[in-house]
Design an enzyme around this catalytic site. Structure first.
Site, PDB file in Angstrom:
ATOM      1  CB  THR A  78      22.878  -7.908  68.307  1.00 23.18           C
ATOM      2  OG1 THR A  78      24.140  -7.551  67.756  1.00 23.18           O
ATOM      3  CG2 THR A  78      21.942  -6.715  68.221  1.00 23.18           C
ATOM      4  CG  ASN A  99      21.928 -12.100  66.919  1.00 24.41           C
ATOM      5  OD1 ASN A  99      21.484 -11.426  67.841  1.00 24.41           O
ATOM      6  ND2 ASN A  99      23.135 -11.916  66.417  1.00 24.41           N
ATOM      7  CE  LYS A 161      23.333  -5.078  63.848  1.00 24.09           C
ATOM      8  NZ  LYS A 161      24.234  -5.908  64.685  1.00 24.09           N
ATOM      9  CG  ASP A 162      14.972  -6.970  62.848  1.00 25.85           C
ATOM     10  OD1 ASP A 162      15.370  -7.663  63.782  1.00 25.85           O
ATOM     11  OD2 ASP A 162      15.115  -7.312  61.652  1.00 25.85           O
ATOM     12  NE  ARG A 163      20.603  -8.893  65.887  1.00 27.80           N
ATOM     13  CZ  ARG A 163      20.928  -8.984  64.608  1.00 27.80           C
ATOM     14  NH1 ARG A 163      19.967  -9.157  63.705  1.00 27.80           N
ATOM     15  NH2 ARG A 163      22.195  -8.928  64.211  1.00 27.80           N
TER      16      ARG A 163
END
Length: 539
Positions: A78, A99, A161-163
């Protein structure tokens, strides 16, 4: 006239209308970049006949669809994929190698962590939570757009998701992400001290509460899922406490309703930030990353009824979202991109039983324990592999040198041992990577792009096709390989004034998105961009 104009408009203003090419299309008012987390291209093709009119089908029919597009790096996860979308760079440059990875200073590093910043409001912030783009070593298309317009363009990103949000937003955008403890979307103190009024209003409405007690059941008739595997969706969103709590919000995150909330928050951002109607007369950029498909594929596999149904639900979400954008801004004023951060393999059991691949799960911990035992026996090393974050393994060079051993000898011995293990396709060593002696195959090229000299391991392993590392019970699947099932993702660009619709078979890469958008916006490409402009799809 606006104080800041992008270059083509500035030239026309300075030298007169005759200096500009004839019939220049109008400038896009909004750049809408969407990523579907964990969407393999083959699912778009396989389920195309079941899409409704306004979502994926609209993109496929009105956009330029590159079906042979790839996330062209070797560790397809991701964070790495999201970093590529608007930077146009590979991991060896942008520095997001996974990640998570092993911190050279000790311990572990999460891709978007920065302990100097916290989530805004009453949101819990753990040390390794994603709060800032500090680890991203390059700029993005959004950063260049803001630079070209004197910071007048707004760049807003949102994700489950933060990323997904932070790495799309670059260095100067503003990211909002889903909070597992509260079900809110929130930003961090890297971006601002407190949320703007529109965010506070959105949070006060508590839209996440409405799904309590709701069941995720099949959207289509049973016959639509006839070719899929496993059980049909039958999940009720609730918690043991009998009320909305952290357990419920985590279950909500794993459901298609997370994507519904993401789109709803994106709509609130369009309205609250007045995106697409910038008073300075410049384009804005909105990045939206839909996270839930990845979670469905991890849990059940892309061959499952769960994954199929989730994609159908996302199709309807996209349709409603496009309708909102059309009413608010007008789709002819919007340049749309849809892609994915990575694809997905089938579960090894499905691959082995149905596709006859012989694929299995590899116990990564046992493999590393066995490797350390081998290095101890051969070289007397107490623990030759001192840390790992698969597929990266980190050797204890200090111990190796203290024993008078050559690094290359230990690397090669470790690589030979690993190659003798079941499921191993290849192993690359630091010496090979630094010297460029990794071979000329496509897989080797992808792995070289994924390796960062300062951050990556001293050994990088590649499993055989369809094999995966699995530490658990043998359920579900994971991604991260350099094979087509993980690299081949949808890439669709839509915008009537600028794009020639059609199905394009030319090879393309996700890193082509940033240069193509930079070309259409007449702004400088991001510094690390290595992709090409997709000229065949441009009017």
């Amino acid at each position: 006239m606006a104080k800041y104009l992008i270059p083509a408009l500035a030239l026309a203003a300075t030298f007169g209308a005759h200096a500009a090419p004839a019939k220049q299309p109008a400038q896009a008012k909004l750049i809408l970049v969407m990523a579907v987390d964990g969407l393999p291209q083959e699912q778009v093709t396989r389920y195309a006949s079941q899409f409704g009119q306004g979502g994926f089908r609209r993109l496929l029919e009105q956009g330029a669809w590159f079906s042979n597009a790839h996330q062209a790096h070797g560790i397809t996860v991701t964070a790495v994929g999201h970093a590529a979308i608007l930077s146009g760079a590979y991991p060896y440059q942008h520095g997001i190698i996974g990640n998570n990875w092993v911190n050279p200073a000790g311990g572990s590093m999460y891709c978007t962590e920065d302990q100097n910043y916290k989530y805004i409001g009453n949101e819990k912030t753990d040390p390794h939570d994603g709060t800032a783009p500090t680890n991203l070593r390059v700029d993005t298309l959004g950063d260049q757009l803001r630079y070209a317009t004197g910071q007048q363009s707004k760049v807003i990103t949102v994700s489950g998701k933060d990323r997904g949000a932070i790495l799309l937003g670059g260095k100067t955008g503003t990211a909002y992400m889903y909070m597992e403890e509260s079900g809110n979307f929130a930003s961090s103190t890297f971006y601002m001290k407190e949320h703007p009024q529109w965010v506070q209003k959105y949070q006060a409405g508590k839209p996440q509460e409405r799904y309590y007690g709701v069941k995720w059941k099949p959207l289509l008739p049973d016959a639509a899922y006839a070719g899929d595997y496993g059980d049909a969706p039958n999940v009720q969103l609730s918690s043991e406490s009998g009320t909305t709590d952290a357990a419920y919000y985590k279950r909500l995150k794993a459901s298609p309703f997370l994507d519904e909330l993401t789109a709803e928050f994106a709509e609130a951002a369009i309205d609250g930030e007045n995106l697409g109607k910038n008073p300075a007369g410049v384009p804005d950029l909105l990045g939206v990353s839909f996270s839930a498909h990845d979670l469905a594929n991890h849990e059940y596999g892309p061959e499952s009824k769960y994954s199929h149904d989730h994609l159908m639900r996302l199709d309807r979400i996209l349709s409603n979202f496009f309708s909102y954008v059309d009413k608010r801004i007008g789709m002819d004023n919007v340049l749309v991109v849809l892609t994915a951060d990575h694809g997905f393999p089938n579960t090894p059991e499905f691959s082995s039983e149905v596709q006859k691949t012989g694929a299995q799960r590899v116990d990564g911990k046992k493999m590393l324990d066995d490797l350390n035992a081998h290095l101890s026996s051969k070289f007397g090393l107490a623990k030759g592999v001192m840390a790992y974050s698969l597929p990266n393994l980190y050797l204890d060079y200090a111990q190796i040198e203290a024993k008078g051993l050559k690094r290359e000898d230990v690397e090669n011995a470790a690589a030979r041992f690993l190659m003798s293990q079941p499921g191993m396709a290849d192993v690359y060593t630091r010496t090979q990577m630094e010297s460029g002696a990794v071979g000329g195959t496509r897989i080797a090229t992808l792995m070289r792009r994924a390796w960062n000299r300062q951050l990556s391991g001293d050994l990088m392993v590649v499993l055989k096709p369809h094999w995966i590392f699995g530490f658990g019970s043998g359920k579900g699947t994971t991604h991260g390989a350099p094979y087509a099932y993980d690299t081949n993702v949808p890439l669709i660009v839509m915008g009537k004034p600028w794009i020639k619709p059609g199905h394009y078979g030319q090879y393309a890469e996700v890193v082509d998105i940033a240069p193509t958008l930079a070309y259409l916006l007449n702004v400088r490409p991001p510094a690390g961009a290595e992709g090409r402009v997709l000229t065949e799809a441009l009017k």
